[in-house]
Design a protein around this motif. Structure first.
Motif, PDB file in Angstrom:
ATOM      1  N   GLY A  10       2.208   1.552  -3.459  1.00  0.00           N
ATOM      2  CA  GLY A  10       1.119   2.196  -4.330  1.00  0.00           C
ATOM      3  C   GLY A  10       1.037   3.659  -4.136  1.00  0.00           C
ATOM      4  O   GLY A  10       0.836   4.566  -5.119  1.00  0.00           O
ATOM      5  N   GLN A  11       0.982   4.108  -2.919  1.00  0.00           N
ATOM      6  CA  GLN A  11       0.661   5.697  -2.760  1.00  0.00           C
ATOM      7  C   GLN A  11       1.843   6.447  -3.252  1.00  0.00           C
ATOM      8  O   GLN A  11       1.634   7.276  -3.567  1.00  0.00           O
ATOM      9  N   VAL A  26       1.313   6.798  -6.661  1.00  0.00           N
ATOM     10  CA  VAL A  26       0.491   8.056  -6.925  1.00  0.00           C
ATOM     11  C   VAL A  26       0.710   9.411  -6.824  1.00  0.00           C
ATOM     12  O   VAL A  26       0.521  10.249  -7.504  1.00  0.00           O
ATOM     13  N   ASP A  27       1.697   9.521  -5.814  1.00  0.00           N
ATOM     14  CA  ASP A  27       2.271  10.578  -5.445  1.00  0.00           C
ATOM     15  C   ASP A  27       3.044  11.114  -6.530  1.00  0.00           C
ATOM     16  O   ASP A  27       3.265  12.317  -7.012  1.00  0.00           O
ATOM     17  N   ALA A  78       0.849  -1.276  -0.160  1.00  0.00           N
ATOM     18  CA  ALA A  78      -0.288   0.089   0.034  1.00  0.00           C
ATOM     19  C   ALA A  78       1.006   1.263   0.025  1.00  0.00           C
ATOM     20  O   ALA A  78       0.627   2.375  -0.880  1.00  0.00           O
ATOM     21  N   ALA A  79       2.052   1.166   0.725  1.00  0.00           N
ATOM     22  CA  ALA A  79       2.888   2.321   0.693  1.00  0.00           C
ATOM     23  C   ALA A  79       3.388   2.664  -0.718  1.00  0.00           C
ATOM     24  O   ALA A  79       3.731   3.866  -1.078  1.00  0.00           O
TER      25      ALA A  79
END
Length: 99
Positions: free
Chosen positions: A70-71, A74-75, A67-68
């Protein structure tokens, strides 16, 4: 020669820690019998429960890390998109700040 129970306990613990979801029944049975003989009353189901708890902890940690990542992706996409709206001169000035 006296038996060193500290080393025995450490060896058994490392074997339990190394168990994975594909551990066969024979390995679990032999390991639980070794633990039972050295430490006391331990059942195969208790060894399985500890192995399952370990696998669950690893799965949860992996999900958090994914999840980290993936974020972070996105950033980065948002940053690239924000740079796309700049003029060419602004993009060059931004790029120069990273050099």
């Amino acid at each position: 020669m006296p038996l060193n129970l500290t080393n025995l306990h450490a060896a058994l613990q490392s074997k339990v820690d190394a168990l994975g979801p594909s551990a066969d029944e024979k390995t679990l049975l032999l390991l639980s019998k070794a633990i039972e003989a050295a430490i006391g009353n331990v059942s195969v189901s208790e060894v399985l429960a500890q192995a399952t708890a370990g696998v669950d902890a690893i799965t949860a940690a992996a999900a958090s890390e994914v999840a980290a990542i993936g974020q972070a992706g996105v950033d980065q996409v948002a940053l690239v998109n924000s740079v796309g709206g700049l003029t060419l001169a602004q993009q060059h000035a931004l790029a120069a700040s990273f050099l």
